[in-house]
Each structure stands twice: as structure tokens, then as C-alpha cells.
Design a protein around this motif. Structure first.
Motif, PDB file in Angstrom:
ATOM      1  N   LYS A 133       2.987  -5.131 -10.014  1.00 32.64           N
ATOM      2  CA  LYS A 133       3.977  -5.152 -11.092  1.00 32.64           C
ATOM      3  C   LYS A 133       3.296  -5.192 -12.460  1.00 32.64           C
ATOM      4  CE  LYS A 133       6.524  -8.734 -12.481  1.00 32.64           C
ATOM      5  NZ  LYS A 133       7.424  -9.879 -12.374  1.00 32.64           N
ATOM      6  N   ARG A 134       2.301  -6.044 -12.616  1.00 27.21           N
ATOM      7  CA  ARG A 134       1.616  -6.159 -13.902  1.00 27.21           C
ATOM      8  C   ARG A 134       0.858  -4.873 -14.246  1.00 27.21           C
ATOM      9  NH1 ARG A 134      -0.830 -12.282 -14.223  1.00 27.21           N
ATOM     10  NH2 ARG A 134       1.158 -13.312 -13.857  1.00 27.21           N
ATOM     11  N   ALA A 135       0.167  -4.322 -13.268  1.00 27.63           N
ATOM     12  CA  ALA A 135      -0.585  -3.094 -13.517  1.00 27.63           C
ATOM     13  C   ALA A 135       0.351  -1.943 -13.860  1.00 27.63           C
ATOM     14  CB  ALA A 135      -1.440  -2.749 -12.294  1.00 27.63           C
ATOM     15  N   THR A 136       1.452  -1.838 -13.129  1.00 29.88           N
ATOM     16  CA  THR A 136       2.424  -0.774 -13.388  1.00 29.88           C
ATOM     17  C   THR A 136       3.059  -0.939 -14.767  1.00 29.88           C
ATOM     18  OG1 THR A 136       2.869  -0.659 -11.021  1.00 29.88           O
ATOM     19  CG2 THR A 136       4.470   0.364 -12.466  1.00 29.88           C
ATOM     20  N   LYS A 188       5.320   7.678  -2.314  1.00 28.93           N
ATOM     21  CA  LYS A 188       5.012   6.369  -2.887  1.00 28.93           C
ATOM     22  C   LYS A 188       3.518   6.321  -3.221  1.00 28.93           C
ATOM     23  CE  LYS A 188       4.847   1.540  -1.591  1.00 28.93           C
ATOM     24  NZ  LYS A 188       4.987   0.617  -0.481  1.00 28.93           N
ATOM     25  N   PRO A 189       3.171   5.969  -4.467  1.00 29.13           N
ATOM     26  CA  PRO A 189       1.751   5.901  -4.827  1.00 29.13           C
ATOM     27  C   PRO A 189       0.992   4.911  -3.943  1.00 29.13           C
ATOM     28  CG  PRO A 189       3.113   5.784  -6.791  1.00 29.13           C
ATOM     29  CD  PRO A 189       4.036   5.683  -5.610  1.00 29.13           C
ATOM     30  N   GLN A 190      -0.214   5.288  -3.544  1.00 27.85           N
ATOM     31  CA  GLN A 190      -1.012   4.461  -2.654  1.00 27.85           C
ATOM     32  C   GLN A 190      -1.487   3.176  -3.323  1.00 27.85           C
ATOM     33  OE1 GLN A 190      -1.169   5.328   0.589  1.00 27.85           O
ATOM     34  NE2 GLN A 190       0.176   6.943  -0.131  1.00 27.85           N
ATOM     35  N   GLU A 191      -1.429   3.121  -4.638  1.00 27.41           N
ATOM     36  CA  GLU A 191      -1.885   1.942  -5.353  1.00 27.41           C
ATOM     37  C   GLU A 191      -0.924   0.771  -5.201  1.00 27.41           C
ATOM     38  OE1 GLU A 191      -1.369   4.910  -7.039  1.00 27.41           O
ATOM     39  OE2 GLU A 191      -3.425   5.605  -6.943  1.00 27.41           O
ATOM     40  N   TYR A 192       0.315   1.030  -4.807  1.00 28.75           N
ATOM     41  CA  TYR A 192       1.277  -0.052  -4.647  1.00 28.75           C
ATOM     42  C   TYR A 192       0.879  -0.880  -3.432  1.00 28.75           C
ATOM     43  CZ  TYR A 192       4.476   2.169  -7.939  1.00 28.75           C
ATOM     44  OH  TYR A 192       5.055   2.721  -9.048  1.00 28.75           O
ATOM     45  N   MET A 193       0.449  -2.090  -3.693  1.00 27.88           N
ATOM     46  CA  MET A 193       0.071  -2.996  -2.611  1.00 27.88           C
ATOM     47  C   MET A 193       1.080  -4.128  -2.593  1.00 27.88           C
ATOM     48  SD  MET A 193      -4.024  -3.049  -3.081  1.00 27.88           S
ATOM     49  CE  MET A 193      -3.922  -3.526  -4.800  1.00 27.88           C
ATOM     50  N   GLU A 194       1.938  -4.133  -1.609  1.00 29.46           N
ATOM     51  CA  GLU A 194       3.002  -5.118  -1.530  1.00 29.46           C
ATOM     52  C   GLU A 194       2.854  -5.966  -0.270  1.00 29.46           C
ATOM     53  OE1 GLU A 194       6.273  -2.385  -1.879  1.00 29.46           O
ATOM     54  OE2 GLU A 194       6.223  -2.489  -4.059  1.00 29.46           O
ATOM     55  N   ASP A 195       1.595  -6.328   0.058  1.00 36.55           N
ATOM     56  CA  ASP A 195       1.325  -7.102   1.267  1.00 36.55           C
ATOM     57  C   ASP A 195       1.940  -8.496   1.195  1.00 36.55           C
ATOM     58  OD1 ASP A 195      -0.182  -4.879   1.768  1.00 36.55           O
ATOM     59  OD2 ASP A 195      -2.106  -5.856   1.506  1.00 36.55           O
ATOM     60  N   ASP A 196       1.830  -9.137   0.052  1.00 38.56           N
ATOM     61  CA  ASP A 196       2.386 -10.472  -0.145  1.00 38.56           C
ATOM     62  C   ASP A 196       2.793 -10.617  -1.607  1.00 38.56           C
ATOM     63  OD1 ASP A 196       0.001 -10.862  -1.551  1.00 38.56           O
ATOM     64  OD2 ASP A 196      -0.953 -11.906   0.110  1.00 38.56           O
TER      65      ASP A 196
END
Length: 162
Positions: free
Chosen positions: A104-107, A88-96
């Protein structure tokens, strides 16, 4: 958020890409490729040896600095550890919900970038004789563009500049 390495992780990736581009360029300048019997020779004598040595030292130093920063981040933020060996890419920040939306927007922007850039590059590479080194360099440039798009999009929402 300023101390969260997950925000600056794309910058670290771009640094590795720049070093990889330098090493790829050096391979292109100091190598002999033979297609018939599939041989590959790299000339690291003379000035090429010095340049290769310096480039490899820069690479090792950069990896050591990156590793040190990841360890420091993981100690400082144990709930948001970075695992560089994760699929899983480290850039995925799904804290809240905010981080899920930002990711989602960046991806989505990165996906749009690749939808247009890869076919364009494929078409150009068919028409131009870019060679193996050229293909690798352009792919690395495309990867750098991916991280740049992602970083600039995430930076808008995280308040890192403030």
C-alpha cells in the motif's frame, strides 16, 4: 526473503525497460518516418544491422535469463508463484498484514509520482518538439522511475539489505 523474486521483480522490469530504451533509440536512429502515407522504414544495413543484431541477442538472452529465474522461483516457493501473464502486478505482496501495508505504501508513492510526472511531461512535450521516439523514451523513463520507487520502498521493509 532474500530468495523471493517478488522483491527483485522491479529490478528485472527495469532491465527490460533499459533494453526497450536501447531498441527505441536504435529505431529512432535507423528509421525513416513518413507522415503523409504513413510509411515506416527501418534501415538495418551495415553497422546498423550489427547493432540491431547485438541488441536483439541481448534482449533474447535477458528474456531467457528472466524466464529461468521465474521458473526457479516458482519451484523454490510454490506458495508464492510468479505468473508473468497475470493482470495483477507481481509486486503486490499480500501474504500478511505487513506485506499488505508495504504494498500500500509503495503503491501510494508510485501514484503520487505519476500524478506529478505525467502532467509535467505532457506540458513539456507540448512546448518542446520531442517527436514520437522522444515521447516513447520519456514514457519508458517514467516507467523505470515507477519501478525504482516501488523497489526502494519495499526494500526498506523486507530486510533484503541485511
Amino acid at each position: 526473503m532474500k530468495n523471493d523474486m517478488r522483491i527483485t521483480y522491479p529490478l528485472w522490469q527495469m532491465g527490460v525497460i533499459v533494453i526497450a530504451m536501447l531498441l527505441t533509440w536504435l529505431v529512432g536512429l535507423s528509421s525513416v518516418f513518413t507522415v503523409g502515407d504513413r510509411s515506416f522504414e527501418v534501415n538495418v544495413q551495415g553497422e546498423w544491422g550489427v547493432i540491431w543484431g547485438v541488441a536483439l541477442l541481448v534482449f533474447v538472452f535477458y528474456l531467457a535469463l528472466f524466464t529461468w529465474n521465474v521458473v526457479k522461483h516458482n519451484k523454490r516457493m510454490p506458495n508464492h508463484k510468479i505468473n508473468v501473464f497475470s493482470w495483477k502486478p507481481q509486486e503486490y505482496m499480500e501474504d500478511d498484514e505487513l506485506f499488505q501495508e508495504v504494498t500500500k505504501r509503495a503503491t501510494k508513492k508510485v501514484y503520487t509520482y505519476f500524478v506529478w510526472s505525467i502532467p509535467l511531461f505532457a506540458g513539456l512535450s507540448l512546448g518542446l518538439q520531442v517527436g514520437t521516439i522522444g515521447v516513447v523514451m520519456v514514457l519508458l523513463l517514467l516507467s523505470m522511475g515507477q519501478y525504482l520507487i516501488y523497489y526502494t520502498e519495499v526494500r526498506k521493509y523486507t530486510g533484503v539489505d541485511e
